[in-house]
Design a protein around this motif. Structure first.
Motif, PDB file in Angstrom:
ATOM      1  N   ASN A   1     -12.763  29.056  78.887  1.00 48.79           N
ATOM      2  CA  ASN A   1     -13.239  29.430  77.563  1.00 48.79           C
ATOM      3  C   ASN A   1     -14.180  28.341  77.054  1.00 48.79           C
ATOM      4  O   ASN A   1     -13.761  27.207  76.849  1.00 48.79           O
ATOM      5  CB  ASN A   1     -12.046  29.596  76.614  1.00 48.79           C
ATOM      6  CG  ASN A   1     -12.461  30.078  75.248  1.00 48.79           C
ATOM      7  OD1 ASN A   1     -13.637  30.076  74.896  1.00 48.79           O
ATOM      8  ND2 ASN A   1     -11.487  30.483  74.460  1.00 48.79           N
TER       9      ASN A   1
ATOM     10  N   ASN B   1     -15.380  27.807  74.209  1.00 51.89           N
ATOM     11  CA  ASN B   1     -15.076  27.355  72.853  1.00 51.89           C
ATOM     12  C   ASN B   1     -13.855  26.444  72.794  1.00 51.89           C
ATOM     13  O   ASN B   1     -13.438  26.038  71.720  1.00 51.89           O
ATOM     14  CB  ASN B   1     -14.853  28.565  71.939  1.00 51.89           C
ATOM     15  CG  ASN B   1     -16.077  29.437  71.858  1.00 51.89           C
ATOM     16  OD1 ASN B   1     -17.191  28.936  71.835  1.00 51.89           O
ATOM     17  ND2 ASN B   1     -15.880  30.731  71.837  1.00 51.89           N
ATOM     18  N   THR B   2     -13.268  26.132  73.925  1.00 52.72           N
ATOM     19  CA  THR B   2     -12.048  25.344  73.978  1.00 52.72           C
ATOM     20  C   THR B   2     -12.294  23.874  73.662  1.00 52.72           C
ATOM     21  O   THR B   2     -11.525  23.246  72.954  1.00 52.72           O
ATOM     22  CB  THR B   2     -11.402  25.472  75.373  1.00 52.72           C
ATOM     23  OG1 THR B   2     -11.108  26.848  75.600  1.00 52.72           O
ATOM     24  CG2 THR B   2     -10.127  24.684  75.478  1.00 52.72           C
TER      25      THR B   2
ATOM     26  N   ARG C   1     -14.932  20.865  72.224  1.00 50.63           N
ATOM     27  CA  ARG C   1     -16.155  20.531  71.477  1.00 50.63           C
ATOM     28  C   ARG C   1     -16.291  19.006  71.450  1.00 50.63           C
ATOM     29  O   ARG C   1     -15.372  18.304  71.039  1.00 50.63           O
ATOM     30  CB  ARG C   1     -16.090  21.085  70.056  1.00 50.63           C
ATOM     31  CG  ARG C   1     -17.450  21.049  69.371  1.00 50.63           C
ATOM     32  CD  ARG C   1     -17.419  21.638  67.985  1.00 50.63           C
ATOM     33  NE  ARG C   1     -16.993  20.590  67.076  1.00 50.63           N
ATOM     34  CZ  ARG C   1     -16.031  20.690  66.181  1.00 50.63           C
ATOM     35  NH1 ARG C   1     -15.371  21.809  66.047  1.00 50.63           N
ATOM     36  NH2 ARG C   1     -15.704  19.691  65.413  1.00 50.63           N
TER      37      ARG C   1
ATOM     38  N   ARG D   1      -4.448  22.639  68.146  1.00 54.49           N
ATOM     39  CA  ARG D   1      -5.705  21.917  68.022  1.00 54.49           C
ATOM     40  C   ARG D   1      -5.421  20.428  68.131  1.00 54.49           C
ATOM     41  O   ARG D   1      -4.516  19.919  67.472  1.00 54.49           O
ATOM     42  CB  ARG D   1      -6.376  22.238  66.692  1.00 54.49           C
ATOM     43  CG  ARG D   1      -6.947  23.644  66.662  1.00 54.49           C
ATOM     44  CD  ARG D   1      -7.069  24.186  65.261  1.00 54.49           C
ATOM     45  NE  ARG D   1      -7.459  25.563  65.064  1.00 54.49           N
ATOM     46  CZ  ARG D   1      -7.077  26.637  65.677  1.00 54.49           C
ATOM     47  NH1 ARG D   1      -6.291  26.536  66.685  1.00 54.49           N
ATOM     48  NH2 ARG D   1      -7.462  27.843  65.360  1.00 54.49           N
TER      49      ARG D   1
END
Length: 182
Positions: free
Chosen positions: A70, A72-73, A75, A159
């Motif tokens: 993924n 978007n995992t 950043r 997160r």
């Protein structure tokens, strides 16, 4: 009969404990990875892409399978500053007019990132140059390991953030930012 009453609570406790332990493990891996890559980058020889690849490869290896591909995992944020006092602060105002302490028309400032405008966050994107301070932040989001999150009213995503700041080695002269006046 007693086992039927105790087993569900016991299993939820076991899965909840393992989920929390897994989160702690991932956070420590992410933190160690960011600090290790930052130290290697500080001595020179790594490009911004090398830094990103090293962080992504190591972090992906310990993420749950459904989070590994993924985009978007993970950043990654890298910003360079001229000195430690500039990290997280606006660009330096060199000639301040009323009202003092805030940037307004007529003020002069050091354009650290050379974009011809005053920036409240300061810094230049990337790993900087010689003798510069580089701030690294890696944010990772991944699904929980066990489905117990719904039973305990937890967020189904975890997160984690790791941050570090290092000074690049003085392998060359530090660039002096131009002063701009508006």
């Amino acid at each position: 009969v007693e086992f039927a009453f105790v087993a569900p609570v016991f299993l939820v406790m076991i899965m909840g404990g393992m989920d929390i332990a897994y989160q702690a493990y991932l956070r420590s891996v992410i933190s160690g990875t960011v600090e290790g890559v930052a130290r290697r980058s500080a001595v020179g020889g790594m490009t911004t892409d090398d830094v990103d690849a090293a962080i992504i490869d190591t972090v992906k290896a310990v993420l749950p399978v459904d989070a590994q591909n993924n985009p978007n995992t993970i950043r990654i944020t890298k910003k360079s500053f001229s000195d430690y006092s500039s990290v997280g602060n606006p660009e330096k105002i060199t000639n301040d007019t009323a009202p003092l302490g805030t940037y307004n028309v007529g003020d002069c400032y050091e354009d650290a990132n050379r974009n011809n405008q005053f920036d409240a966050s300061g810094g230049t994107n990337g790993i900087g140059g010689a003798d510069e301070i580089v701030y690294y932040q890696v944010d990772v989001a991944f699904p929980r390991l066990f489905p117990v999150a719904g039973l305990l009213d937890w967020d189904p995503m975890v997160r984690a953030t790791a941050k570090t700041t290092v000074r690049n080695q003085p392998y060359g002269a530090q660039a002096v930012p131009p002063v701009r006046c508006n």
